[in-house]
Design an enzyme around this catalytic site. Sequence first.
Site, PDB file in Angstrom:
ATOM      1  N   CYS A   1       0.799  -1.248   0.000  1.00  0.00           N
ATOM      2  CA  CYS A   1       0.000   0.000   0.000  1.00  0.00           C
ATOM      3  C   CYS A   1       0.826   1.290   0.000  1.00  0.00           C
ATOM      4  CB  CYS A   1      -0.987   0.014   1.155  1.00  0.00           C
ATOM      5  SG  CYS A   1      -1.297  -1.546   1.955  1.00  0.00           S
TER       6      CYS A   1
ATOM      7  N   ARG B   1       6.477 -11.309   5.644  1.00  0.00           N
ATOM      8  CA  ARG B   1       5.973 -11.094   6.994  1.00  0.00           C
ATOM      9  C   ARG B   1       6.453 -12.213   7.898  1.00  0.00           C
ATOM     10  NH1 ARG B   1      -0.320  -9.820   5.306  1.00  0.00           N
ATOM     11  NH2 ARG B   1       0.186  -8.135   3.859  1.00  0.00           N
TER      12      ARG B   1
ATOM     13  N   GLN C   1       0.956 -11.329  -3.183  1.00  0.00           N
ATOM     14  CA  GLN C   1      -0.480 -11.038  -3.146  1.00  0.00           C
ATOM     15  C   GLN C   1      -0.941 -10.602  -4.520  1.00  0.00           C
ATOM     16  OE1 GLN C   1      -0.257  -7.806  -0.217  1.00  0.00           O
ATOM     17  NE2 GLN C   1      -1.650  -8.994   1.042  1.00  0.00           N
TER      18      GLN C   1
ATOM     19  N   ASP D   1      -2.653  -8.109  -5.370  1.00  0.00           N
ATOM     20  CA  ASP D   1      -3.079  -6.921  -4.646  1.00  0.00           C
ATOM     21  C   ASP D   1      -3.606  -5.863  -5.618  1.00  0.00           C
ATOM     22  OD1 ASP D   1      -3.412  -5.411  -2.410  1.00  0.00           O
ATOM     23  OD2 ASP D   1      -1.283  -5.062  -2.028  1.00  0.00           O
TER      24      ASP D   1
ATOM     25  N   HIS E   1      -5.073  -1.484  -5.244  1.00  0.00           N
ATOM     26  CA  HIS E   1      -5.606  -0.378  -4.460  1.00  0.00           C
ATOM     27  C   HIS E   1      -6.449   0.498  -5.357  1.00  0.00           C
ATOM     28  CE1 HIS E   1      -2.146  -1.677  -1.985  1.00  0.00           C
ATOM     29  NE2 HIS E   1      -3.080  -1.567  -1.061  1.00  0.00           N
TER      30      HIS E   1
ATOM     31  N   LYS F   1     -14.860  -4.348   6.176  1.00  0.00           N
ATOM     32  CA  LYS F   1     -14.331  -5.225   5.119  1.00  0.00           C
ATOM     33  C   LYS F   1     -15.277  -6.361   4.776  1.00  0.00           C
ATOM     34  CE  LYS F   1     -11.918  -8.266   8.314  1.00  0.00           C
ATOM     35  NZ  LYS F   1     -10.918  -9.278   8.471  1.00  0.00           N
TER      36      LYS F   1
ATOM     37  N   HIS G   1      -8.406  -1.573  -0.335  1.00  0.00           N
ATOM     38  CA  HIS G   1      -7.402  -2.623  -0.565  1.00  0.00           C
ATOM     39  C   HIS G   1      -8.188  -3.867  -0.953  1.00  0.00           C
ATOM     40  CE1 HIS G   1      -4.577  -0.518   2.313  1.00  0.00           C
ATOM     41  NE2 HIS G   1      -5.731  -0.178   2.846  1.00  0.00           N
TER      42      HIS G   1
END
Length: 578
Positions: free
Chosen positions: A277, A306, A324, A326, A328, A407, A453
């Site tokens: 992000c 992580r 990911q 991912d 945005h 979410k 996200h």
Amino acid sequence: MKNNTAEHIDLDTYRHSASHIMACAVKRLFPEAKMAIGPSIEDGFYYDFDVPRSFAPEDLEKIEAEMARIVKENVPFERQEMDRDEASRFFASRGESYKVELIADLPDQKVTIYKNGDFVDLCRGPHVSSTGQLKQYKLLSVAGAYWRGDEKKKMLQRIYGTAFHDKQALDGYLHKLEEAKKRDHRKLGKELDLFSMHEEGGAGLIYWHPKGAKIRNAIETFWRELHYQNGYDIVYIPHIAKVDLWKKSGHWDFYQENLYSPMDIDGQQYIVKPMNCPGHILMYKTQLRSYRDLPIRWGELGTVYRYEKSGVLHGMMRVRGFTQDDAHIFCRPDQLKDEITSVVKLAQYMMQLFGFAYEVALSTRPEKFVGSEENWERATTALKDALDTLGVPYSVDPGAGVFYGPKIDVKMIDAIGRGWQGPTIQVDFNLPQRFDVTYIGEDGKEHQAVMVHRTVLGSMERFIGVLIEHYAGDFPLWLAPVQVKILPISDNQKVYAEQICDILRKHAVTAVVDGRNEKIGFKIREAEVEKVPYALIVGAKEVEQQGVSVRRRKKGDLGFMKLDDCVNRIAEEIQKKS
Ligand SMILES: [Zn+2]
Ligand SMILES: [Zn+2]
């Protein structure tokens, strides 16, 4: 009031009673065993013991036989209240030091114990009325487990078991376990040569072999095309960034336990990225954005790192480095509902394409939150409206949202009915505030943008791990690591086989020639075992007529086909992702 006939006892009570009966059996067979805790869990129960040596599979059989005796004895479960000091002395006198430790942490003056025969356990209950009520149970496995889940404390022995009200349900569950074992992605990953993990390389890190990489590449290529088609742009960001960036984003303070230690570059501290992000935000802020520029949708197959405790790492499902899918979305508040609707549709499309059933949950505002109540209300309504408009059934988890926004979580249900974490859609009020992510509105003033996200698969590692188990390694044509095997009957057809292979490759079909001097029947069977979707057999007749004999996995012999027709058929089938 609880009605204690077999069919009315709730499964948790029934299973928790099974765990007491198991512990009773263990204490009879291994009097030196100290008892820790023994709850019922989602699919059964367990009990942790401190024993001088590990339990072996034969021990489980003995314990199960002893349980049968206890059930036959049919002694009642009796509840008794005790003063906590008295209970503490009682368990100390029996050498049950873990129980003494548990009592010390209980808040009340009175504690309850449950007895069956001379077996006594510290327990809140409830239980079945007598041991004879336990009918269908099975001990499953033994694993090490730290006392209180703490790696610094003693490693105990955990025995897992399960219990059901009727034999059919128990057999069904045991069958599902067997099936899950056969489908284990770690086992299939090795057998099909898809990926590996290396002690030498470090725990929780995946090495993608050519065949596994082929599957991943097919999904990633498709993912990129699909995102361009849906109005996304694709970006790339570096894998490391200065610690200051993570301080600004809040990850440094709120996410510390998952971050890796900083490295020094020219006297500056950097870490490997745990998220994508902030990188996307930096790029957003390179220009002044107008309300007309929004929404901006930026996708990235972004690799993040992580820290996870070694005890929770599990094959591809739980790792320390992953990619990911991912994206945005930066938008105006009035665009939120449409954006969420499109993302939900995209997630639905993915679930359908890969053949997953799914369950959707909406998480709303928790007690601690950032942003205004009004914004939360607006975002939550947008999420709800999107789901309602699409007619997607969902459950609501009140207060289960993250502190920065509500979410939607999608749980994928695989071919044998197991649920896996899948797509997520998260509205965020925190990062736009921290980074001052704005746009110039119609009124000429600066407004804070809304950030979403989202992932529509999760991560490449977990998603493909789940896919391996979901398909049991038997991938549909478009994902199969080897799509076509060409099998010449004799050496005379080898050149022709190689020509076919070249043609197929030029049509983006993954093909190989099995040119070994083996009987054709053997080669066909082997292609079958390797789960290759197409086997093309070529003998003298096929060369002469410029064709192939086609075998399609699960459909059998399709007979002779002209080479062009066959190539077109396969290429088309791949295109359709069937
Ligand atoms: Zn208990
Ligand atoms: Zn993000």
